[in-house]
Structure formats: C-alpha cells, structure tokens
Design an enzyme around this catalytic site. Structure first.
Site, PDB file in Angstrom:
ATOM      1  CD  GLU A 162      -2.742   1.189  -0.075  1.00  0.00           C
ATOM      2  OE1 GLU A 162      -3.306   0.419  -0.548  1.00  0.00           O
ATOM      3  OE2 GLU A 162      -2.375   2.675  -0.685  1.00  0.00           O
ATOM      4  CE  LYS A 221       4.997   1.045   1.649  1.00  0.00           C
ATOM      5  NZ  LYS A 221       4.163   2.192   1.137  1.00  0.00           N
ATOM      6  CG  LEU A 222      11.204  -3.030   2.183  1.00  0.00           C
ATOM      7  CD1 LEU A 222      12.211  -3.786   2.678  1.00  0.00           C
ATOM      8  CD2 LEU A 222      10.664  -2.156   3.338  1.00  0.00           C
ATOM      9  CB  CYS A 277       5.822   3.949   6.817  1.00  0.00           C
ATOM     10  SG  CYS A 277       4.169   3.244   6.788  1.00  0.00           S
ATOM     11  CE  LYS A 280       6.416  -0.374   9.628  1.00  0.00           C
ATOM     12  NZ  LYS A 280       6.428  -1.284   8.350  1.00  0.00           N
TER      13      LYS A 280
HETATM   14  P1  NAD Z   1      -1.829  -0.631  12.588  1.00  0.00           P
HETATM   15  O1  NAD Z   1      -1.130  -0.847  13.983  1.00  0.00           O
HETATM   16  O2  NAD Z   1      -2.759   0.952  12.702  1.00  0.00           O
HETATM   17  O3  NAD Z   1      -3.148  -1.635  12.407  1.00  0.00           O
HETATM   18  C1  NAD Z   1      -2.671  -2.906  12.576  1.00  0.00           C
HETATM   19  C2  NAD Z   1      -3.929  -3.960  13.107  1.00  0.00           C
HETATM   20  O4  NAD Z   1      -3.617  -5.133  13.018  1.00  0.00           O
HETATM   21  C3  NAD Z   1      -3.960  -3.321  14.606  1.00  0.00           C
HETATM   22  O5  NAD Z   1      -5.474  -2.855  14.789  1.00  0.00           O
HETATM   23  C4  NAD Z   1      -4.061  -4.795  15.400  1.00  0.00           C
HETATM   24  O6  NAD Z   1      -4.818  -5.095  16.316  1.00  0.00           O
HETATM   25  C5  NAD Z   1      -4.255  -5.740  14.119  1.00  0.00           C
HETATM   26  N1  NAD Z   1      -3.606  -7.058  14.231  1.00  0.00           N
HETATM   27  C6  NAD Z   1      -2.327  -7.544  14.623  1.00  0.00           C
HETATM   28  N2  NAD Z   1      -2.172  -8.703  14.788  1.00  0.00           N
HETATM   29  C7  NAD Z   1      -3.565  -9.182  14.390  1.00  0.00           C
HETATM   30  C8  NAD Z   1      -4.021 -10.510  14.388  1.00  0.00           C
HETATM   31  N3  NAD Z   1      -3.146 -11.718  14.407  1.00  0.00           N
HETATM   32  N4  NAD Z   1      -5.257 -10.937  13.992  1.00  0.00           N
HETATM   33  C9  NAD Z   1      -6.234  -9.556  13.695  1.00  0.00           C
HETATM   34  N5  NAD Z   1      -5.631  -8.253  13.853  1.00  0.00           N
HETATM   35  C10 NAD Z   1      -4.330  -8.318  14.129  1.00  0.00           C
HETATM   36  O7  NAD Z   1      -1.099  -0.564  11.405  1.00  0.00           O
HETATM   37  P2  NAD Z   1      -1.145   0.181  10.072  1.00  0.00           P
HETATM   38  O8  NAD Z   1      -0.598   1.411  10.134  1.00  0.00           O
HETATM   39  O9  NAD Z   1      -2.505  -0.154   9.454  1.00  0.00           O
HETATM   40  O10 NAD Z   1      -0.075  -0.777   9.333  1.00  0.00           O
HETATM   41  C11 NAD Z   1      -0.407  -2.026   8.644  1.00  0.00           C
HETATM   42  C12 NAD Z   1       0.870  -2.555   7.781  1.00  0.00           C
HETATM   43  O11 NAD Z   1       0.403  -1.443   6.783  1.00  0.00           O
HETATM   44  C13 NAD Z   1       2.325  -2.280   8.403  1.00  0.00           C
HETATM   45  O12 NAD Z   1       3.069  -3.288   7.555  1.00  0.00           O
HETATM   46  C14 NAD Z   1       2.727  -0.932   7.421  1.00  0.00           C
HETATM   47  O13 NAD Z   1       4.105  -0.939   7.556  1.00  0.00           O
HETATM   48  C15 NAD Z   1       2.032  -0.828   6.320  1.00  0.00           C
HETATM   49  N6  NAD Z   1       1.740   0.666   5.727  1.00  0.00           N
HETATM   50  C16 NAD Z   1       1.320   1.263   6.418  1.00  0.00           C
HETATM   51  C17 NAD Z   1       0.923   2.665   6.161  1.00  0.00           C
HETATM   52  C18 NAD Z   1       0.591   3.850   6.814  1.00  0.00           C
HETATM   53  O14 NAD Z   1       0.424   4.863   6.510  1.00  0.00           O
HETATM   54  N7  NAD Z   1       0.274   3.722   8.215  1.00  0.00           N
HETATM   55  C19 NAD Z   1       1.156   2.841   4.685  1.00  0.00           C
HETATM   56  C20 NAD Z   1       1.334   1.921   3.935  1.00  0.00           C
HETATM   57  C21 NAD Z   1       2.001   0.342   4.396  1.00  0.00           C
HETATM   58  C1  UDX Z   2       4.618   7.285   3.784  1.00  0.00           C
HETATM   59  C2  UDX Z   2       4.632   7.475   2.363  1.00  0.00           C
HETATM   60  O1  UDX Z   2       4.550   8.395   1.724  1.00  0.00           O
HETATM   61  C3  UDX Z   2       3.688   6.262   1.912  1.00  0.00           C
HETATM   62  O2  UDX Z   2       3.655   6.222   0.579  1.00  0.00           O
HETATM   63  C4  UDX Z   2       3.719   5.164   2.292  1.00  0.00           C
HETATM   64  O3  UDX Z   2       2.624   4.430   2.140  1.00  0.00           O
HETATM   65  C5  UDX Z   2       3.723   5.161   3.835  1.00  0.00           C
HETATM   66  O4  UDX Z   2       4.611   6.150   4.483  1.00  0.00           O
HETATM   67  P1  UDX Z   2       3.047   8.846   5.403  1.00  0.00           P
HETATM   68  O5  UDX Z   2       4.174   8.479   6.525  1.00  0.00           O
HETATM   69  O6  UDX Z   2       1.801   8.510   5.780  1.00  0.00           O
HETATM   70  O7  UDX Z   2       3.468   8.005   4.155  1.00  0.00           O
HETATM   71  O8  UDX Z   2       3.381  10.464   5.319  1.00  0.00           O
HETATM   72  P2  UDX Z   2       4.290  11.165   4.300  1.00  0.00           P
HETATM   73  O9  UDX Z   2       3.480  12.296   3.667  1.00  0.00           O
HETATM   74  O10 UDX Z   2       5.121  10.432   3.695  1.00  0.00           O
HETATM   75  O11 UDX Z   2       5.043  11.879   5.556  1.00  0.00           O
HETATM   76  C6  UDX Z   2       5.999  11.344   6.386  1.00  0.00           C
HETATM   77  C7  UDX Z   2       6.815  12.412   7.353  1.00  0.00           C
HETATM   78  O12 UDX Z   2       7.620  12.961   6.325  1.00  0.00           O
HETATM   79  C8  UDX Z   2       5.904  13.238   7.771  1.00  0.00           C
HETATM   80  O13 UDX Z   2       6.480  13.654   9.053  1.00  0.00           O
HETATM   81  C9  UDX Z   2       6.144  14.614   6.966  1.00  0.00           C
HETATM   82  O14 UDX Z   2       5.868  15.767   7.647  1.00  0.00           O
HETATM   83  C10 UDX Z   2       7.599  14.645   6.523  1.00  0.00           C
HETATM   84  N1  UDX Z   2       7.797  15.037   5.312  1.00  0.00           N
HETATM   85  C11 UDX Z   2       7.107  14.916   4.157  1.00  0.00           C
HETATM   86  C12 UDX Z   2       8.893  16.257   5.342  1.00  0.00           C
HETATM   87  O15 UDX Z   2       9.281  16.663   6.429  1.00  0.00           O
HETATM   88  N2  UDX Z   2       8.998  16.717   4.083  1.00  0.00           N
HETATM   89  C13 UDX Z   2       8.344  16.496   3.043  1.00  0.00           C
HETATM   90  O16 UDX Z   2       8.834  17.143   1.954  1.00  0.00           O
HETATM   91  C14 UDX Z   2       7.587  15.701   2.912  1.00  0.00           C
END
Ligand code: NAD
Ligand code: UDX
Length: 463
Positions: A162, A221-222, A277, A280
């Site tokens: 995502e 993604k990474l 993200c 990590k």
């Molecule tokens: P989050 O902590 O908000 O949500 C994860 C949920 O999974 C929690 O509510 C937890 O209770 C649940 N969970 C954990 N183990 C479980 C299980 N065994 N059964 C059922 N539920 C379970 O995390 P998030 O921010 O949604 O991130 C999820 C993943 O997506 C991560 O790998 C993250 O790196 C990735 N990701 C996050 C973002 C972002 O912007 N937050 C964007 C892109 C990708």
């Molecule tokens: C990021 C990636 O953008 C997204 O594609 C991925 O799926 C999840 O991680 P997010 O962490 O939600 O998204 O927000 P992002 O807009 O990337 O900002 C990350 C951090 O960088 C924030 O603290 C933001 O304030 C900071 N940032 C961003 C800056 O300091 N300068 C910039 O120009 C842009």
C-alpha cells in the site's frame, strides 16, 4: 475466480481506509475487516462517525456509504477467513524490540500468526494478499506455513503493498499513482493476480495497475519509502548548511525542484520526518542488506535515519541555545503533535523526541493539537521510558485552546503543519507571551516577516 467476499485482517490505518474504498467502489463484493482489538472494531462500528478510530479527510463519508451495506467490521476472524476468497493481511509489522535484529528487523510475529490462523481455518482455496509492508522474501515464509499446516487447500500468495500516505489516504486510494501486484509466474499465480486486478479495475485504469513477480513487489515498497525518506534527509541536510551560509532552504528547494529530473514534491525541510513507516522500513532495509553481507548498501541507507535523528536533536538544541542556554522551568508551547497534518496519528512524530529533549532540560511543555488527545501525548512520552510517569505528567500539559496553550509561554515551537496555525491572531498570541517572544517554526509554515513585524523573534528551518 469470481470474487464475492474479501476479508482483511487488521483494521488499522491501512486496513480500514483501504477496505472502505474497495467496498465503496465494489458494491458487489462483501468486504469484512477483522481485528483482535475489540475497542477498535467497536469504534469502526460507532453510529457517530466522529468516533471512527482513524481521522482522514473524507473517510467518514465513505464509511457511512458502505458500512452495513457491503462493508463490515468484526472481531470474528475465523468466520471472515472461512468465507472469503481473498484474504488481505494488513497487520502491523513494527521494528523488533527484542532478540535477534532488535531495533532493526521487522517483527513478523503478527504476520505469522495470521498465516497460521488462515492455514487452520481455510477449507477451500484462497488468495492471500500481503498488504502489510514486509521484508523481501516474506511470501516464501507465509507459503511454507500455509502449505505445511493447511488442510490440503491451495493457496496463492500475492504481494500488494500500500502506497497511501496518511492525511491524504482517501485521495491516494481513489486516485493511486499505481497499484502494484506481485505474484507467482505460474499459471495459478497469474490467475490469482488477475482476480485482484479485476477488483482494482472497478475504479483504477488498467495502465496504472502494474504486475510483477512477488520479490520485486515486496522490495519495491521498501525502496519507495527509502527514496522518499532520503529526499527529506537530503533537503534537511542542506537546511543546516543554509543556516550557516545565508542561503534559504525554501529558495534552494524551489530552484532544484524546477529541474524536471528532480521534481518539486517532497522537498520540504522540516524538524524531521515521523510516521510509522519511514524509519521502520529503512531500518528493515538496512537489516536485510546486512544479512546478505552488503555493508556498503546498509551504511548508505542508514545515513538517512542518522540525518533524521540529527535534525530532530538539532531543533531542540537550537531552542535551548536561543533561549540563552537554559529552558529550565520555561514554558514552551508546541503547536502540533501529530507526525503530519490531517491525521491523528502520532507514531514516531518528531514532536515526541523534541519534547523529550526539552524535558531533559527541565522545560515545561504545553501542547495544542487539533486531533490528538492529552492521553495520547502522555502515552507517547511514557513509551520512551526516559523518566517516571509522574515526572512526565508534571512536565507536559495539553490544551483544547491554542491561545490558552500559548499564554505566558517563552517560546512557541511548530511541530506539525496544520493549516489552522496560519490563521491565528498572532498579535493576540504575542501580547499574551513572555518577552522576548520566540517562534521556532519546525515546518516553515508561518510568515516570518509578518511575525517579526509584530515583535516575535522568528526562527525557521534552513534560513
Ligand atoms: P495499525 O497498527 O494501525 O493496524 C494494524 C492492526 O492489526 C491493529 O489494529 C492490530 O490490532 C491488528 N492485528 C495485529 N495482529 C492481528 C491478528 N493476528 N489478527 C487480527 N488483527 C491483528 O498498522 P497500519 O498503520 O495499518 O499498518 C499496517 C501495515 O501496513 C504495516 O506493515 C505498515 O508498514 C503498512 N503500511 C502502513 C502505512 C501507513 O501509512 N500507516 C502505509 C503503507 C503501508
Ligand atoms: C509514507 C509514504 O509517503 C507512503 O507512500 C507510504 O505508504 C507510508 O509512508 P506517511 O508516513 O503516511 O506516508 O506520510 P508522508 O507524507 O510520507 O510523510 C512522512 C513524514 O515526512 C511526515 O512526518 C512529514 O511531515 C515528513 N515530510 C514529508 C517532510 O518533512 N518533508 C516533506 O517534503 C514531506
């Protein structure tokens, strides 16, 4: 395979909004989002849409349209797995806090639990989709678990990372730059890919749906997050040089951003990136590189994190230095606590680390953030385990009114770029503060010239 039922394990920042949009765009598919966290599920089901657990502009309207029509939130994980043809795994993959790889590697225990649960429950063929961000080759481990403990059921594993950013999640999901789907090159693998392509095709143009092998998808993604974070560390590195030389980082960013090879986005100097993200995922990348013996690759990417830590520390040091080398018992007001605007998420927010540094110097911090509760602020600080819970509680207060938060402050620090900060009555704030009144704009969002005319001593980043 004709898809009529989708399950998503994990109702968090990714699972919740992503599934809400799939449900909205695919009324013919029943989408069930499950989570072990009962409180979170209850909040997703709350009649009052102000109480859904994630604040994202536009999300409440989508949930309102699809919920109880073809979008369901439930704690009945087994049932949802059993019924679905596609199961998304969208659980958290935090940095390990114990054992081998502590502080670097991704903790995959939640992923493995999901795989084992799917293996136990599934009675017919399933497509399992990695939505979480995972180390390259995780699909291999998931497949091994599913194939060895399953009930003779065939599983196809897809990687579908995502790319949404918080604060713009709904727009990113509705109009993605691309959808990436990785799968096996076998006939069965290609069929599974097509099933997921068909889901997204309900609203995403075919030319934006990219299919690859599983490993390319996982690693992309990474790589994307590493490149994005690297841009911020690069501009932040230059911001320090600007402060020494009389150059202005906003002008430098504009000048280089007009080069179409560089591009203008993601060049905003700041107090440092936060969010769940970037750090990590880069630490995970560094760990993977090291595990293959690629030490130069690992060191290269680790520098992005080192620079970011430096930027956060530099900001707090600058506050202390400017306030005549002591902030002991001085009130410093933080405007913003979330890691960026338009979200209530505070994970890894720079604000937490800057507050921690200043409290070490015995400052008193007052916080105002339009979307973050006082409990969350205190929990974030306590999570660092720098000092006792009582000590933290005595050092930081949260306010519901920004003007009240700023009253009698020696300095204001802008930690999040919330739009409303630009609209405040800054004369009124100035009048209520200790003099000289300082503003440290960690986001370069305020008008420094106007503030200086009012009487503030204004310090932005990189100028
Ligand atoms: P989050 O902590 O908000 O949500 C994860 C949920 O999974 C929690 O509510 C937890 O209770 C649940 N969970 C954990 N183990 C479980 C299980 N065994 N059964 C059922 N539920 C379970 O995390 P998030 O921010 O949604 O991130 C999820 C993943 O997506 C991560 O790998 C993250 O790196 C990735 N990701 C996050 C973002 C972002 O912007 N937050 C964007 C892109 C990708
Ligand atoms: C990021 C990636 O953008 C997204 O594609 C991925 O799926 C999840 O991680 P997010 O962490 O939600 O998204 O927000 P992002 O807009 O990337 O900002 C990350 C951090 O960088 C924030 O603290 C933001 O304030 C900071 N940032 C961003 C800056 O300091 N300068 C910039 O120009 C842009």
């Amino acid at each position: 395979m004709k898809i009529t039922k989708i399950c998503c394990i994990g109702a968090g920042y990714v699972g919740g909004p992503t599934m809400a949009v799939i449900a909205q765009k695919c009324p013919h598919i029943q989408v069930t989002v499950v989570d072990l966290n009962e409180e979170r599920i209850a909040a997703w089901n709350d009649k009052d849409l102000n109480n859904i657990p994630i604040y994202e502009p536009g999300l409440d309207a989508i949930v309102s349209e699809a919920r109880d029509r073809n979008l369901f939130f439930s704690t009945e994980v087994d049932k949802a797995i059993d019924e679905a043809q596609i199961i998304f795994i969208s659980v958290n993959t935090p940095t390990k806090t114990y054992g081998k790889g502590k502080g670097m590697a991704a903790d995959l225990k939640f992923i493995e639990l999901c795989a084992r649960q799917i293996a136990r429950v599934a009675k017919d063929n399933k497509i399992v989709v990695e939505k979480s961000t995972l180390p390259v080759r995780t699909a291999e481990a998931i497949k091994s678990i599913l194939d060895n403990t399953g009930n003779g059921v065939q599983f196809q594993i897809l990687s579908n990372p995502e790319f949404l950013a918080e604060g713009t999640a709904v727009q990113d999901l509705l109009n993605p730059d691309r959808i990436l789907i990785g799968g096996d090159t076998t006939f069965e693998g290609q069929k599974a890919i097509q099933s997921l392509v068909d889901v997204y095709s309900n609203w995403v143009n075919a030319d934006k749906i990219l299919t690859t092998n599983v490993w390319s998808s996982e690693l992309s993604k990474l790589t994307a997050n590493a490149f994005l974070a690297q841009r911020i560390s690069s501009i932040n590195a230059m911001s320090e040089l600007c402060e020494k030389t009389g150059a202005d980082i906003n002008e430098v960013a504009k000048a280089i951003g007009m080069d179409s090879r560089i591009g203008s986005k993601f060049l905003k100097a700041s107090v440092g990136f936060g969010g769940s993200c970037f750090q990590k995922d880069i630490l995970n990348l560094v760990y993977i590189a090291k595990s293959y013996g690629l030490n130069e690759v690992a060191d290269y990417w680790e520098q992005v994190i080192i620079m970011n830590d430096h930027q956060k520390r530099r900001f707090s040091s600058k506050i202390v230095q400017t306030l005549y080398n002591t902030v002991s018992d001085k009130k410093i007001t933080f405007l913003g606590w979330a890691f960026k605007k338009d979200t209530n998420d505070t994970r890894e927010s720079a604000a937490i680390y800057v507050a921690n540094d200043l409290i070490n110097e015995h400052a008193k911090i007052a916080v105002y953030d339009p979307k973050v509760s006082s409990k969350k602020v205190l929990d974030d600080l306590n999570y660092l385990e720098t000092r006792s819970i009582e000590n933290n509680a005595n050092s930081i207060t949260s306010h519901l009114d920004p003007y009240e938060a700023c009253q009698n402050a020696h300095a204001i620090a802008i930690l999040t770029e919330w739009d409303e900060f630009k609209l405040y009555d800054w004369q009124k704030i100035y009048d209520s503060m200790q003099k000289p009144a300082f503003i440290f704009d960690g986001r370069n969002v305020l008008n420094g010239i106007e503030l200086t005319e009012i009487g503030f001593i204004y310090k932005g980043i990189g100028s």
